[in-house]
Design an enzyme around this catalytic site. Sequence first.
Site, PDB file in Angstrom:
ATOM      1  N   GLU A 161       0.854  -1.189   0.000  1.00  0.00           N
ATOM      2  CA  GLU A 161       0.000   0.000   0.000  1.00  0.00           C
ATOM      3  C   GLU A 161       0.885   1.231   0.000  1.00  0.00           C
ATOM      4  OE1 GLU A 161      -2.727   0.187   3.289  1.00  0.00           O
ATOM      5  OE2 GLU A 161      -4.276  -0.749   2.096  1.00  0.00           O
ATOM      6  N   HIS A 200      -9.770  10.860   3.461  1.00  0.00           N
ATOM      7  CA  HIS A 200      -9.408   9.887   2.425  1.00  0.00           C
ATOM      8  C   HIS A 200      -9.638  10.564   1.082  1.00  0.00           C
ATOM      9  CE1 HIS A 200      -9.134   6.312  -0.001  1.00  0.00           C
ATOM     10  NE2 HIS A 200      -8.773   5.618   1.065  1.00  0.00           N
ATOM     11  N   ARG A 255      -1.412  10.605   1.593  1.00  0.00           N
ATOM     12  CA  ARG A 255      -2.869  10.742   1.511  1.00  0.00           C
ATOM     13  C   ARG A 255      -3.339  12.196   1.591  1.00  0.00           C
ATOM     14  NH1 ARG A 255      -6.300   6.400   4.969  1.00  0.00           N
ATOM     15  NH2 ARG A 255      -5.617   4.964   3.371  1.00  0.00           N
ATOM     16  N   HIS A 271     -12.236  10.503   7.171  1.00  0.00           N
ATOM     17  CA  HIS A 271     -12.072   9.045   7.150  1.00  0.00           C
ATOM     18  C   HIS A 271     -11.544   8.496   8.465  1.00  0.00           C
ATOM     19  CE1 HIS A 271     -11.268   5.168   5.347  1.00  0.00           C
ATOM     20  NE2 HIS A 271      -9.979   5.249   5.594  1.00  0.00           N
ATOM     21  N   ARG A 276      -2.105   9.202   9.800  1.00  0.00           N
ATOM     22  CA  ARG A 276      -2.012   7.746   9.969  1.00  0.00           C
ATOM     23  C   ARG A 276      -1.519   7.048   8.703  1.00  0.00           C
ATOM     24  NH1 ARG A 276      -5.909   3.584   8.688  1.00  0.00           N
ATOM     25  NH2 ARG A 276      -6.873   5.346   7.637  1.00  0.00           N
TER      26      ARG A 276
END
Length: 531
Positions: A126, A245, A291, A349, A384
């Site tokens: 990821e 997100h 992100r 998110h 995160r």
Amino acid sequence: MASTALAVHQPRPEKRSEEVLIIGGGLAGLFCALKLAPKAVTVLAAAPIGRGASSAWAQAGIAAAVGPGDTVETHVRDTIIAGDGIVDEAIIREMASEASARIHDLLDYGVPFDRDLEGHLAVSREAAHSESRIVRVRGDMAGRAIMEALVASVRKTPSIRVLEGYVVEDLIVEDGRVTGVVARDKAGSGEELHRLTGSNVVMATGGVGHLYEVTTNPTEARGGGIGMAARAGARLADMEFVQFHPTAINVGEDPAPLATEALRGHGATLHNSAGERFMLPLHPDAELAPRDVVARGIFAEVKAGRGAFLDCRTAVHDFAAEFPTVFGYCQKAGIDPASEMIPVVPAAHYFMGGIWTDINGRSSLPGFWACGECTSTGAHGANRLASNSLLEAVVFSARIAETMKAEIKPDAPADWQDGSVTTSEHITEKVHPNMVALRQVMSAHLGVLRDGAGMREALEKILHLARESHSVRFDNVITTAKLIAVCAINRTESRGGHFRTDYPEERAEWKRRTLVTLDQAHAIIPDLLEG
Ligand code: SIN
């Protein structure tokens, strides 16, 4: 300024019950309950357990350094980089070290993690992970599969009593110790207030996504547990850090369905309505940039009216098989991802802030513990790393159980589970009329892009809505919103999920976590509003 803490204070009972009260029926709450067996536990959940929990919706999986060549140290390093300077290194080292053991616990509870041809756990890659380390279930089904297995295990565990449809409104505090909760049944519409006492109370109520207009979180995730803890006097941490997100599917649904980041990991690209691949000039990693960078890129396109679209047409070969959850969402919205691009928008998110806890999940209040997204352990810093959240939930809920078990004497009586109240009906709790206005103001001024003037306007509005609350449950929610606003105005820099157009750079003096109580936040509001 005086505290508005309204926690119910009661005379100390002659003998307090030894049971542990857990508020929340998501991953953290259920894992903690299972790990506490055979000690008596009561889980209070607003919805049937496993539903109304963000954990069940997680598409990615759990990050764990279990693949060939991967190490705990690399996992720690990747998390520290993503967290943008304020990750607590001791916490993340413990969390990464315990990942493998907790994955094996989940296997024992029956979670069917994917395996390779030789039977080893399969791991995938990821964004921002330097190794393949995401343990998954059938592509994007991890959250659902984990929750199904845990719910089945909980139903079979005689030491766990479940009270479904119970909405906790307040904590009972006696002489500074949390000794119980006040709850209403029938999804919060019950006439009677139930007072339950226990030896310890564990908060596991999830995040805050529904404080925003566009979110990937279930309606239950609106910060009520965090606000309740704040009102009772608990210390909070890092309340300014909300993660957006980048790619929620933009089809006007609430909550917004998620198009997993793994699609971009597979090579899906982002375009605006003019066909431009707008991430290319914004970051060397383009669609695989951190992100928050991708979220800001998409936000700018949507705000400028050009829209943003995820093109999976050549990157994903068999969409239905590889990403069944996203495929289902697209089908429902009438989108064929094999031939059409998917419209996307950033959505609230994940919350890096929450109830401050130590390495064993203890809060600053005696008798009170917390695990899962409602906490701020320090593992995520300002941003995160993807797939670290389910890991944090299982690691720290297990540590709570281990620590607490040593202190609790008797085991649950044999008929303990008979006191359960279960329901298959998911009645959504009635939402306060001011929730719409609150979500609007949070999205307008405390979202992807922030600035001092807008946030001050938001705080004024939040204080006004708080005065009009007349509801303990809304007091909890609005307290969390207020703390997000106060901490965001106070942090005069940009870092991780907190981006200010009036302070776009990181500042060395802010390379630290925020620790605050509600009283301390109230004390600085007048200065913050003066600007
Ligand atoms: C995703 O699948 O994109 C979400 C993963 C995460 O937030 O950890």
